[in-house]
Write an enzyme that holds these catalytic residues in place. Structure first.
Site, PDB file in Angstrom:
ATOM      1  CG  ASP A  20      -1.510   1.045   1.721  1.00 21.20           C
ATOM      2  OD1 ASP A  20      -2.555   1.744   0.571  1.00 21.20           O
ATOM      3  OD2 ASP A  20      -1.297   1.821   2.696  1.00 21.20           O
ATOM      4  CG  ASP A  22      -2.305   7.887   0.141  1.00 16.91           C
ATOM      5  OD1 ASP A  22      -1.555   8.002   0.491  1.00 16.91           O
ATOM      6  OD2 ASP A  22      -3.193   7.568  -0.540  1.00 16.91           O
TER       7      ASP A  22
HETATM    8  P1  TMP Z   1      -4.904   3.163   1.290  1.00 17.03           P
HETATM    9  O1  TMP Z   1      -3.927   3.489   1.818  1.00 17.03           O
HETATM   10  O2  TMP Z   1      -5.713   2.328   1.091  1.00 17.03           O
HETATM   11  O3  TMP Z   1      -4.343   3.804  -0.154  1.00 17.03           O
HETATM   12  O4  TMP Z   1      -6.166   4.621   0.563  1.00 17.03           O
HETATM   13  C1  TMP Z   1      -5.601   5.709   0.639  1.00 17.03           C
HETATM   14  C2  TMP Z   1      -6.342   6.359   1.776  1.00 17.03           C
HETATM   15  O5  TMP Z   1      -6.514   7.856   1.528  1.00 17.03           O
HETATM   16  C3  TMP Z   1      -7.387   6.246   2.877  1.00 17.03           C
HETATM   17  O6  TMP Z   1      -6.944   5.470   4.324  1.00 17.03           O
HETATM   18  C4  TMP Z   1      -8.446   7.628   2.601  1.00 17.03           C
HETATM   19  C5  TMP Z   1      -7.643   8.268   2.098  1.00 17.03           C
HETATM   20  N1  TMP Z   1      -8.775   9.283   1.302  1.00 17.03           N
HETATM   21  C6  TMP Z   1      -8.203  11.075   1.852  1.00 17.03           C
HETATM   22  O7  TMP Z   1      -6.898  11.431   2.963  1.00 17.03           O
HETATM   23  N2  TMP Z   1      -8.804  11.893   1.432  1.00 17.03           N
HETATM   24  C7  TMP Z   1      -9.887  11.411   0.010  1.00 17.03           C
HETATM   25  O8  TMP Z   1     -10.714  12.437  -0.448  1.00 17.03           O
HETATM   26  C8  TMP Z   1      -9.711   9.993  -0.040  1.00 17.03           C
HETATM   27  C9  TMP Z   1     -10.813   9.612  -1.056  1.00 17.03           C
HETATM   28  C10 TMP Z   1      -9.632   9.278   0.366  1.00 17.03           C
HETATM   29 MG    MG Z   2      -3.039   2.523   3.460  1.00 16.91          MG
END
Ligand code: TMP
Ligand code: MG
Length: 271
Positions: A20, A22
């Site tokens: 992953d 973020d």
């Molecule tokens: P991931 O880490 O699983 O790839 O997910 C992305 C992260 O982004 C998730 O924890 C939620 C966050 N997010 C935001 O911070 N702002 C937003 O507008 C959206 C749609 C997601």
């Molecule tokens: Mg994440």
């Protein structure tokens, strides 16, 4: 531990890392302050209007507690995540964001990769181990982060939500299929050939920070060994039990990649 030993015995030619982005490769916090996700980098930047910022923040405050709520089922969460991502992407598409501004937006942001990122990316590159970054964030932003950190090596592949710009380089929408926290699995990888090419890489080290990250390796045809390492960043007490059940290793309050690097050093060096 048995899995790490088997991965070592299979050798580096059988290994791939699926991660992953973020809050897994990037830091969750620094000195008591939250670090931005790839979406937040855009939200907080000068290219988004004050009204837009407020609306995006309202969405975050409404949907993020749902995303991490251990009491809600996946069936409950999925449609709400689609709602969050769709509304956020629609708002961003109204801001006339320029492709040419992305590099500066990233360099002016507070984003930080976890300590030890250099060793992680450089070791994998040195031993030609593929690193697949599977992200529900914004692909254009996260690629720019790793480019500016000088670690976007040729063994790195990214599947994420990418921006679609018009002929003048203005953001018009996001390309599909939409990837949110809880559909990171084979269903959104169908158009990509990546896993087929890597079907011989049957040892996997998976890195994530969400319960949704656990399915990221579902598209790999014949997994033999999989080591799942989870960063438990938030709501630690409430979620510890579920994380310990689902991940092989759970890291709490750890903003580094030291554990991952230590395991890789052991797996990749001949003894
Ligand atoms: P991931 O880490 O699983 O790839 O997910 C992305 C992260 O982004 C998730 O924890 C939620 C966050 N997010 C935001 O911070 N702002 C937003 O507008 C959206 C749609 C997601
Ligand atoms: Mg994440």
């Amino acid at each position: 531990m048995g899995i790490i030993q088997s991965i070592k015995e299979q050798g580096m030619n059988k290994l791939q890392v699926i991660s992953d982005f973020d809050m897994t490769l990037s830091r969750f916090g620094c000195n008591g302050r939250r670090c931005p996700t790839s979406h937040n980098i855009l939200d907080n930047s000068r290219v988004v209007s004050e009204d837009g910022k407020k609306e995006l923040k309202d969405l975050l405050h409404y949907y993020y507690p749902i995303e991490i709520d251990p009491e809600r089922t996946l069936e409950e969460k999925c449609p709400l995540m689609v709602e969050w991502w769709s509304r956020a992407h629609d708002l961003l598409a109204q801001q006339k964001i320029l492709k040419g501004d992305i590099a500066q937006i990233v360099s002016e942001s507070d984003v930080m990769l976890r300590d030890g990122f250099n060793e992680l990316f450089d070791q994998l590159h040195k031993y030609s181990v593929p690193l697949f970054i599977f992200s529900a964030g914004v692909g254009d932003i996260l690629e720019e982060i790793i480019r500016q950190a000088n670690v976007f090596h040729p063994n790195v592949n990214v599947v994420s939500n990418y921006m679609d710009f018009d002929d003048n380089g203005v953001l018009k929408c996001f390309k599909g299929p939409l990837i949110h926290t809880y559909n990171k699995n084979h269903t959104v990888l169908q158009g990509t050939e990546y896993f087929q090419q890597l079907s011989t890489r049957t040892s996997i080290i998976l890195l994530g920070d969400s319960m949704g990250d656990l399915t990221m390796a579902d598209g790999v045809p014949s997994v033999e060994n999989i080591l799942k390492i989870g960063f438990l960043n938030d709501k630690v007490e409430e979620r510890r039990g579920k994380y310990l059940d689902a991940y092989d290793i759970v890291l709490e309050s750890d903003e580094t990649l030291d554990v991952v690097n230590g395991i890789l050093r052991y797996v990749l060096t001949e003894t």
